[in-house]
Design a protein around this motif. Structure first.
Motif, short mmCIF file in Angstrom:
data_model
loop_
_atom_site.label_atom_id
_atom_site.label_comp_id
_atom_site.label_asym_id
_atom_site.label_seq_id
_atom_site.Cartn_x
_atom_site.Cartn_y
_atom_site.Cartn_z
N MET A 1 0.85 -1.19 0.00
CA MET A 1 0.00 0.00 0.00
C MET A 1 0.88 1.25 0.00
O MET A 1 1.90 1.30 0.68
N PRO A 2 0.48 2.29 -0.77
CA PRO A 2 1.26 3.52 -0.76
C PRO A 2 1.08 4.26 0.57
O PRO A 2 0.10 4.07 1.28
N SER A 3 2.05 5.12 0.87
CA SER A 3 1.94 5.93 2.08
C SER A 3 0.87 6.99 1.87
O SER A 3 0.46 7.28 0.75
N GLU A 4 0.45 7.61 2.97
CA GLU A 4 -0.61 8.62 2.90
C GLU A 4 -0.14 9.88 2.18
O GLU A 4 -0.96 10.71 1.79
N GLN A 5 1.17 10.02 1.95
CA GLN A 5 1.68 11.17 1.21
C GLN A 5 1.32 11.11 -0.27
O GLN A 5 1.30 12.13 -0.96
N TYR A 6 1.06 9.89 -0.77
CA TYR A 6 0.80 9.72 -2.20
C TYR A 6 -0.48 8.91 -2.39
O TYR A 6 -0.47 7.78 -2.89
N PRO A 7 -1.63 9.50 -2.00
CA PRO A 7 -2.90 8.75 -2.04
C PRO A 7 -3.39 8.42 -3.45
O PRO A 7 -4.24 7.55 -3.61
N ASP A 8 -2.86 9.12 -4.47
CA ASP A 8 -3.33 8.90 -5.84
C ASP A 8 -2.44 7.91 -6.58
O ASP A 8 -2.49 7.82 -7.81
N SER A 9 -1.62 7.18 -5.86
CA SER A 9 -0.65 6.28 -6.49
C SER A 9 -1.31 5.18 -7.30
O SER A 9 -2.37 4.65 -6.94
N GLN A 10 -0.65 4.82 -8.39
CA GLN A 10 -0.95 3.57 -9.07
C GLN A 10 -0.34 2.45 -8.24
O GLN A 10 0.49 2.68 -7.37
N PRO A 11 -0.75 1.20 -8.50
CA PRO A 11 -0.20 0.09 -7.72
C PRO A 11 1.31 0.03 -7.80
O PRO A 11 1.92 0.48 -8.77
N GLN A 12 1.92 -0.53 -6.76
CA GLN A 12 3.37 -0.67 -6.75
C GLN A 12 3.81 -1.46 -7.98
O GLN A 12 3.28 -2.53 -8.28
N PRO A 13 4.80 -0.95 -8.72
CA PRO A 13 5.21 -1.64 -9.94
C PRO A 13 5.94 -2.94 -9.65
O PRO A 13 6.73 -3.04 -8.72
N LEU B 1 15.11 -0.99 1.15
CA LEU B 1 14.40 -0.12 0.22
C LEU B 1 12.90 -0.35 0.38
O LEU B 1 12.43 -1.49 0.27
N THR B 2 12.15 0.71 0.67
CA THR B 2 10.71 0.60 0.88
C THR B 2 9.98 1.52 -0.10
O THR B 2 10.27 2.72 -0.17
N TRP B 3 9.05 0.96 -0.86
CA TRP B 3 8.27 1.75 -1.80
C TRP B 3 7.25 2.58 -1.04
O TRP B 3 6.52 2.07 -0.19
N LEU B 4 7.17 3.88 -1.35
CA LEU B 4 6.23 4.78 -0.67
C LEU B 4 5.04 5.16 -1.54
O LEU B 4 3.99 5.53 -1.02
N GLY B 5 5.22 5.09 -2.87
CA GLY B 5 4.12 5.49 -3.75
C GLY B 5 4.68 6.06 -5.04
O GLY B 5 5.88 6.00 -5.31
#
Length: 263
Positions: free
Chosen positions: A1-13, A66-70
């Motif tokens: 799930m993306p962080s709340e900083q990037y609520p409009d994110s597409q799914p993690q690639p 390395l952690t994906w944020l969005g």
């Protein structure tokens, strides 16, 4: 799930949905940094993804994590070239060529690109009026965030960080093109192709030899600190990373890196 900083994110690639281009790293303390990555469509032709992917890098551990944020989507699926971030969470990306233009247009000196800015407030990329140049490429921010540096072919411009922007200074290389921009202590540094054999017609064929050049961030005075020849194994130099006495070089043409050491 993306962080709340990037609520409009597409799914993690997934791995096949990543085709990394420009990258930028911002330290945030306690051994952590934010990594911004220009991501194109990936290897699957059915994927439509032009985004800036954001990761947290934790180097405080024995094994860095390395952690994906969005991610943030580019407008109209424009292909970004380079990216940089502001301390306020803003993201700046260059578009080298809008879809209606070609490499021939860029080499001919037509205005083909621009700078786009995303902020946590707008949550969308907006074009900075006045940032339209020929082949917008490398980008950096001044240490205080008040100015934007943009590489565009044989020129580099210093702009106010406003919309519309205002050009504060411009410098031109008579021996090459500016490519990616990064900070190296108190100066900017770039590496790019030499154009001394291009004459009046710039093409990929003449962009083989390379230069490394430092740039004064105040007045954009340039200093060529190295010029090199291409080899069969490595050409198309597009970026440089100095680490003490070693210079690491990236390429837009080869799937490898090179390095050399100075005395």
């Amino acid at each position: 799930m993306p962080s709340e900083q990037y609520p409009d994110s597409q799914p993690q690639p997934l791995p096949d949905e990543m085709q990394a281009h420009g990258i930028s790293l911002r330290e945030i303390g306690q051994g952590k940094s934010l990594l911004y990555v220009v991501n194109h469509n990936g290897k699957d032709n059915n994927i439509t993804r032009e985004t800036i992917e954001i990761f947290e890098v934790d180097a405080s551990r024995a094994k860095p994590a390395l952690t994906w944020l969005g991610n943030v989507r580019m407008p109209n699926d424009f292909a970004a070239n380079s990216v940089v971030s502001g301390s306020d969470g803003s993201i700046y990306a260059t578009v080298m060529m809008h879809p209606q233009y070609t490499l021939a247009d860029m080499f001919a000196g037509k205005i083909t690109g621009a700078v786009y800015r995303w902020t946590p407030k707008t949550r969308q990329f907006e074009k900075l009026q006045g940032s339209e140049f020929t082949g917008n490429n490398g980008i950096e921010l001044s240490k205080d965030g008040q100015f934007i540096y943009v590489a565009h072919m044989k020129n580099i411009s210093k702009l106010t960080n406003t919309n519309p922007t205002k050009i504060v200074a411009t410098a031109t290389l008579d021996y090459g093109v500016f490519d990616n921009l990064h900070w190296a202590n108190d100066k900017l540094i770039t590496a790019g192709s030499c154009t001394e054999s291009c004459g009046n017609s710039m093409t990929y064929d003449c962009l083989k030899d390379y230069h490394i050049t430092t740039i004064n961030p105040d007045n954009l005075a340039t200093d060529a600190i190295f010029k090199g020849k291409y080899t069969q194994d490595f050409s198309g130099v597009s970026t440089v990373l100095p680490v003490r006495k070693t210079y690491y070089l990236g390429s837009f043409y080869r799937n490898k890196m090179a390095y050399f050491e100075t005395k």
